[in-house]
Design a protein around this motif. Structure first.
Motif, short mmCIF file in Angstrom:
data_model
loop_
_atom_site.label_atom_id
_atom_site.label_comp_id
_atom_site.label_asym_id
_atom_site.label_seq_id
_atom_site.Cartn_x
_atom_site.Cartn_y
_atom_site.Cartn_z
N PRO A 1 0.80 -1.24 0.00
CA PRO A 1 0.00 0.00 0.00
C PRO A 1 0.83 1.28 0.00
O PRO A 1 0.31 2.35 -0.35
CB PRO A 1 -0.83 -0.12 1.29
CG PRO A 1 -0.92 -1.58 1.54
CD PRO A 1 0.38 -2.16 1.08
N ASN A 2 2.09 1.19 0.39
CA ASN A 2 2.94 2.39 0.40
C ASN A 2 3.74 2.56 -0.90
O ASN A 2 4.35 3.62 -1.11
CB ASN A 2 3.90 2.33 1.58
CG ASN A 2 3.17 2.40 2.91
OD1 ASN A 2 2.25 3.19 3.07
ND2 ASN A 2 3.58 1.57 3.86
N ASP A 3 3.78 1.54 -1.74
CA ASP A 3 4.54 1.64 -3.00
C ASP A 3 3.85 2.60 -3.97
O ASP A 3 2.62 2.58 -4.11
CB ASP A 3 4.67 0.26 -3.65
CG ASP A 3 5.57 -0.68 -2.87
OD1 ASP A 3 6.45 -0.18 -2.15
OD2 ASP A 3 5.36 -1.92 -2.96
N GLU A 4 4.64 3.41 -4.66
CA GLU A 4 4.07 4.33 -5.64
C GLU A 4 3.62 3.57 -6.89
O GLU A 4 4.34 2.69 -7.38
CB GLU A 4 5.11 5.39 -6.03
CG GLU A 4 5.49 6.32 -4.88
CD GLU A 4 6.50 7.37 -5.33
OE1 GLU A 4 6.60 7.62 -6.55
OE2 GLU A 4 7.18 7.93 -4.46
N VAL A 5 2.43 3.93 -7.39
CA VAL A 5 1.85 3.26 -8.55
C VAL A 5 1.43 4.30 -9.58
O VAL A 5 0.79 5.30 -9.25
CB VAL A 5 0.63 2.40 -8.15
CG1 VAL A 5 -0.06 1.82 -9.39
CG2 VAL A 5 1.05 1.29 -7.20
N MET A 6 1.79 4.05 -10.85
CA MET A 6 1.30 4.85 -11.97
C MET A 6 0.32 4.00 -12.77
O MET A 6 0.64 2.88 -13.16
CB MET A 6 2.43 5.32 -12.88
CG MET A 6 1.94 6.08 -14.13
SD MET A 6 3.22 6.37 -15.38
CE MET A 6 4.21 7.61 -14.56
N LEU A 7 -0.87 4.54 -13.04
CA LEU A 7 -1.84 3.88 -13.89
C LEU A 7 -1.78 4.50 -15.28
O LEU A 7 -1.73 5.73 -15.42
CB LEU A 7 -3.26 4.04 -13.32
CG LEU A 7 -3.53 3.48 -11.92
CD1 LEU A 7 -4.96 3.78 -11.50
CD2 LEU A 7 -3.27 1.98 -11.88
N VAL A 8 -1.80 3.65 -16.32
CA VAL A 8 -1.73 4.12 -17.70
C VAL A 8 -2.87 3.47 -18.48
O VAL A 8 -3.05 2.25 -18.41
CB VAL A 8 -0.38 3.77 -18.36
CG1 VAL A 8 -0.30 4.37 -19.77
CG2 VAL A 8 0.78 4.26 -17.51
#
Length: 505
Positions: free
Chosen positions: A344-351
């Motif tokens: 839950p703390n990891d950065e995520v980019m949605l494309v």
């Protein structure tokens, strides 16, 4: 050079510039006022007064100059104060006028739709018999011409190919709708709901509501809800559960993180191109600082059938998503992220492109999803996502073609927020063919790619636009890449691909 315009993303608007000028002027007024007070106090300094005793005439002249100075300074401060107030008032008036014009225009379209709906309802007893009569006649004549071969005679003697003429008319209509996509979006947002409300005979005041959902049509999203409800009665566009599993990728995994936004988009397009059902791909990237980040690629539509089959990237997902409902693709993304073990703390980019952008945008606005997934960046291409309330802590980049109808299906422009940049590109095939990946294409190949009515929505056209924007320089692209540089650097540690299948009960 490819033409584009940008709004949002911290770009300063006319009213913001005016407000800034007013505030700067107010600060200057304050500084000058302080100096005026200091000068007035200095006039009564004891040492200064004592020096006037030996030269009384000079002292009188000096006092007169001081009085004239303070009088002119006061007048100047008053003028500056009036100017500052005027500048701020102009900024406020500009915002109110812009809001008023938008609301008045929307209200006018609502009224036009409502009046049209009432006319249709009143004229229905006449319209139906006439429409049936004309339709039957056209159908019978077309059948006779086809069976007897007279359509060939007409083509030979008069040069009119009826079949070709029909296709050309259809193509011209689709082209007109795409080329004037803003108008089409306004019609979807205002005119169509007005027609429905007018036809049913509901009060026109029902069109003036800000509610996201209502039992009556009042905007594009509520119209989609009505469309969905009607389709469901015929067994179409029905929701379902989904089965998700890790699968072999449509394309081989990459060895490095995406080098730029063009590379990022090409990886997104590869998740659905040439497949029966698109796949969700997740890339795990470890930056030079040891931080782990994830890019989640959400595929676009691959099946345009209104009948729900096994395919998850189908028309049902499109309509359900636009109606604001949960979809099998949203569930696929959730299960893929859970299976990949994203913290839950990891950065995520949605494309996402097209349907993928709808799915990604709706998830980025879903508090339940964000409670488990730390989405820090979102990139959408050719997607209608203005109805999604995406928080200010997520950095958003949206790219749209001016002549693409799909991003306008929600009837609104994306918010002009500091965290949300929207780049609208003028779709020009002659310019797009200058993209490096298309320079070796023949005229015939270019025509196949870009001459169709809906080509402005093609993934190839968007890839070319992004490539040209990067090469010509675009501040919003550079800002997004710089702010999210951790997704474009470091080591690509692992790539996971996920496939899904609808489960029908």
């Amino acid at each position: 050079m490819i033409a584009s315009r940008t709004h949002g993303g911290g770009r300063i608007t006319v009213d913001q510039r005016a407000d800034g000028s007013g505030e700067a002027l107010q600060a200057i007024i304050g500084d000058v006022g302080d100096l005026s007070v200091q000068a007035a106090v200095g006039d009564f300094d004891l040492a200064t007064l004592l020096t006037q005793v030996p030269a009384p005439l000079t002292a009188l002249n000096l006092d007169a100059c001081r009085m004239r100075f303070h009088r002119q300074l006061a007048a100047s401060l008053l003028e500056l104060e009036t100017t500052a107030v005027g500048v701020k008032a102009a900024a406020f008036a500009y915002r109110q006028a812009e809001k008023g014009i938008s609301e008045a225009f929307g209200g006018l379209l609502d009224a036009i739709g409502y009046a049209t709906g009432r006319i249709i309802a009143i004229s229905l007893p006449v319209i139906i018999p006439v429409a049936i009569t004309i339709g039957v006649q056209v159908l019978v004549v077309s059948k006779i011409l086809d069976v007897t071969g007279l359509d060939d005679v007409i083509t030979t003697h008069f040069g009119i190919d009826l079949g070709k003429t029909k296709e050309q008319a259809k193509e011209a209509l689709v082209t007109a709708v795409f080329e004037h996509s803003d108008v089409a979006g306004a019609v979807i947002e205002h005119v169509l709901p007005g027609i429905v409300v007018g036809f049913v005979g509901l009060p026109p005041a029902l069109l003036d509501t800000d509610a996201d959902h209502a039992y009556w049509p009042h905007d594009s999203q509520s119209m989609t809800v009505w469309l969905l409800a009607g389709a469901n009665q015929f067994g179409l566009l029905l929701p379902s559960d989904v089965e998700v599993w890790e699968a072999e990728g449509v394309t081989p995994p990459h060895e490095k993180p995406p080098r730029d936004l063009e590379d990022l988009y090409l990886r997104e397009a590869a998740c659905h191109r040439g497949t029966d059902s698109g796949q969700v791909r997740i890339e795990e990237i470890v930056g030079p600082d040891g931080t782990t980040r994830y890019i989640v690629y959400v595929p676009a539509t691959t099946d345009w059938s209104a009948k729900s089959g096994d395919n998850t990237t189908d028309m049902t997902t499109n309509v359900q998503g636009m109606a604001g409902n949960d979809t099998v693709m949203r569930e696929m993304v959730r299960q893929a992220i859970a299976d990949a073990g994203i913290d839950p703390n990891d950065e995520v980019m949605l494309v996402g492109y097209s349907q993928g952008g709808i799915t990604a945008g709706s998830l980025a606005a879903d508090p339940a999803f964000l409670a488990d997934v730390n989405v820090t960046a979102l990139m959408t291409v050719g997607s209608p996502i203005s109805d999604f309330a995406i928080g200010s802590d997520i950095d958003v980049l949206s790219i749209e073609h001016e002549q693409d109808l799909v991003p306008d299906l929600d009837g609104n422009e994306n918010p002009a927020a500091d965290n949300w940049s929207t780049i609208t590109v003028d779709y020009d095939p002659d310019e797009l063919r200058k993209a490096p990946a298309l320079r070796d294409k023949s005229d015939a190949e270019i025509a196949d790619l870009f001459d169709s009515a809906g080509a402005a929505h093609s993934s190839t056209a968007y890839a070319a636009s992004i490539a040209l924007l990067l090469r010509s320089g675009n501040g919003s692209l550079d800002r997004f890449t710089a702010k999210n540089s951790g997704f474009f650097t470091g080591d690509l540690k692992k790539t996971r691909d996920y496939q899904g299948r609808r489960k029908h009960t």
